[in-house]
Enzyme design. Structure first.
Site, PDB file in Angstrom:
ATOM      1  CB  SER A   1      -0.739   9.489   3.826  1.00 33.81           C
ATOM      2  OG  SER A   1      -1.274   9.562   2.538  1.00 33.81           O
ATOM      3  NE  ARG A   2       5.554   4.598   2.504  1.00 35.04           N
ATOM      4  CZ  ARG A   2       4.902   3.484   2.761  1.00 35.04           C
ATOM      5  NH1 ARG A   2       4.027   3.024   1.899  1.00 35.04           N
ATOM      6  NH2 ARG A   2       5.118   2.824   3.874  1.00 35.04           N
ATOM      7  CB  VAL A   3      -0.064   9.026  -2.509  1.00 29.86           C
ATOM      8  CG1 VAL A   3      -0.605   9.712  -3.732  1.00 29.86           C
ATOM      9  CG2 VAL A   3       0.751   7.810  -2.888  1.00 29.86           C
TER      10      VAL A   3
ATOM     11  CB  THR B   1      -0.919   0.009   1.232  1.00 28.54           C
ATOM     12  OG1 THR B   1      -0.123  -0.295   2.374  1.00 28.54           O
ATOM     13  CG2 THR B   1      -2.014  -1.020   1.107  1.00 28.54           C
ATOM     14  CG  ASP B   2      -0.039   4.000  -2.510  1.00 26.04           C
ATOM     15  OD1 ASP B   2       0.928   3.488  -3.067  1.00 26.04           O
ATOM     16  OD2 ASP B   2      -1.188   3.993  -2.982  1.00 26.04           O
TER      17      ASP B   2
END
Ligand SMILES: Nc1ncnc2c1ncn2[C@@H]1O[C@H](COP(=O)(O)OP(=O)(O)OP(=O)(O)O)[C@@H](O)[C@H]1O
Ligand SMILES: [Mg+2]
Length: 512
Positions: free
Chosen positions: A367-369, A341-342
């Site tokens: 949260s990478r995005v 997941t991101d």
């Protein structure tokens, strides 16, 4: 008499011609046989051309899906009641993968993973069917994730924002509010145009009923689909649930809509797959999971994406849920899912027991995005929040032992406590972007520092009306609006200070 003989001769000739015209060619069909069956799986011999995920039809009418291809036999997961099946009965391949009904007819419905109703209504009259397995969109079919998906939960929207098309894992121990967070996100979509698909894998019927009830009561159920593979359903159906739900969601994504897919939960999904694999005597690997356990989850979650404008510009946001044992996020399935997941939202049992709900552990969540997609108005105010909050948590631990602190540190701690109080939020009470922006503005402008901690909730409850009356442009804030100008922010803080004054504790010096 000669006439009769004549007739007979003519009839014989025509019959012979007809018989001669029939061409007898051999006709080939592959037929397998059931070797053994039980516990929702079956082993079949024969069918050398069977493929993975192919649908098989048993003589008794039951259906199954190929999940393992051995040298001499085929492992099959039953998708319908296997009761009448006996060893030796014939099985035929269909050369097709399992398909599920898709379309608008499913909106507002509760169905099982093959589209049969579970809400007591009619069978949804879907005209379209789509395969449960779909290749993930190619890179050139994807677009950058740009718009936020508002959860309505301040701690997530401010510090771990999620974008439309992102995959964000919700992870935590049993009973830490994982489902509650996902359901709140679904409920918050009542004020957006996002379609929600909730896939329940291996959940108790009562828990699923509670989720459906809360969405019906507080959300927009007419834009939701509930796909349910309960704990007592066949393992095959439970396994199928997230794929079927994803296919139902993709139908809308392909038509340019934004869709949210909640999968509750993938730990149970992995456990069902392990059960089936062990029953089919596939070699167990780490923690007894079969070797392709990573692949079954990655090929599912990879289907979540934002599509390019040429493909309609729709998006599929996935919120898979995973359960940990004693907070161990480095176990096999959690690490797999974290790497697919991101980002992840980690729910901490200690925080939950301290009544800090939602129990999001900000330090371990990421949260990478979504950061790039956060609503500009919120982003401008949330920047320093995470750091301030982390500093406060550290200081608080330090002062727990009765350490004497100077005035500056005391103020920092007091401020941090207000951040924590503002981040606490009840279930079913999503905050609009305007309310979130106002709360962050009041925090960073220190308007809340004089409000006693136990009255912060009242302040928040009074906020929507106050904003509608005194700052309507903030109340109706859109996630694409530019950041608030300094001048407007000043005015907003003025308005908030007036509201805060009504809750502030009376100044002891003033009353003397
Ligand atoms: N923000 C909140 N405010 C108040 N109560 C909450 C909040 N979040 C969760 N709860 C309560 O905590 C309990 C557990 O929540 P929930 O069922 O969502 O946890 P879970 O992690 O999904 O549990 P499980 O592992 O059993 O699936 C529920 O009774 C729920 O009402
Ligand atoms: Mg749950």
């Amino acid at each position: 008499m000669p006439k009769l003989a004549d007739d007979l001769r003519r009839w014989t000739e025509s019959s012979r011609k007809r018989i001669d015209s029939v061409v007898m060619t051999p006709w080939e069909e592959q037929v397998g046989r059931v070797l053994h069956t039980g516990d929702g799986v079956a082993t079949v011999s024969g069918l050398p051309e069977a493929r993975l995920d192919e649908l098989l039809v048993f003589e008794s009418g039951a259906r199954g899906m190929v999940v393992g291809l051995g040298e001499t036999d085929i492992g099959c997961m039953m998708l319908s009641d296997p009761k009448g099946i006996v060893a030796g009965e014939t099985v035929r391949g269909t050369t097709e993968v399992a398909r599920v009904p898709v379309g608008d007819e499913l909106l507002g419905r509760v169905v099982d993973p093959i589209g049969m109703p579970l809400d007591g209504g009619e069978v949804p009259a879907c005209r379209d069917f789509a395969p449960i397995e779909n290749p993930a969109p190619a890179i050139y079919d994807r677009a950058l994730i740009e718009r936020p998906l508002a959860t309505g939960v301040l701690v997530v929207d401010a510090m771990i924002p999620i974008g439309r098309g992102q995959r964000e894992l919700i992870i935590g121990d049993r009973g830490t509010g994982k489902t509650a967070l996902a359901v709140d996100t679904i409920i918050n979509q009542r004020s957006s145009d996002v379609i929600c698909v909730y896939a329940a894998v291996g959940q108790k019927a009562s828990s699923v009923a509670r989720v459906i009830e809360s969405v019906r009561h507080s959300g927009a159920p007419e834009r939701c689909i509930f796909v349910v593979g309960e704990a007592d359903a066949l393992p095959g159906l439970q396994w199928l649930t997230p794929y079927a739900a994803c296919t139902m969601a993709e139908h809308f994504t392909a038509r340019g809509r934004d869709v949210l897919l909640v999968i509750d939960d993938l730990s149970k999904h992995a456990a069902v797959y392990r059960e089936v694999s062990l029953l089919l005597r596939r070699p167990p690997g780490r923690e007894a999971f079969p070797g392709d356990i990573f692949y079954i989850h990655s090929r599912l979650l990879e289907r979540a994406a934002r599509l390019s404008p040429e493909r309609g510009g729709g998006s599929l946001t996935a919120l898979p849920i995973a359960e940990t044992q004693a907070g161990n996020i480095s176990a096999f399935i959690p690490t797999n899912l974290i790497s697919i997941t991101d980002g992840q939202i980690y729910l901490d049992p200690t925080l939950f027991n301290e009544d800090q709900k939602p129990a999001v552990d900000v330090g371990r969540s990421v949260s990478r995005v979504g950061g790039k997609t956060q609503a500009p108005a919120l982003k401008a105010l949330a920047g320093s929040l995470k750091l301030e909050y982390a500093q406060f948590l550290e200081l608080e631990v330090f002062t727990r032992f009765g350490t004497m602190v100077d005035e500056r540190t005391r103020k920092k701690i007091e401020h941090g406590r207000r951040i924590r109080a503002v981040l606490a939020q009840n279930q079913f009470s999503p905050l609009s972007l305007g309310e979130q922006t106002a709360l962050l503005a009041a925090l960073s402008g220190r308007q809340l520092d004089d409000v006693p901690l136990d009255r912060i909730a009242e302040f928040r409850a009074a906020l929507p009306r106050w904003l509608a009356e005194h700052a309507p442009e903030i109340a109706d804030l859109d996630d694409r609006a530019p950041p608030i100008t300094d001048e407007k922010l000043g005015q907003l803080r003025q308005v908030l200070a007036e509201l805060a004054d009504t809750f502030a504790a009376p100044d002891p010096e003033a009353t003397e």
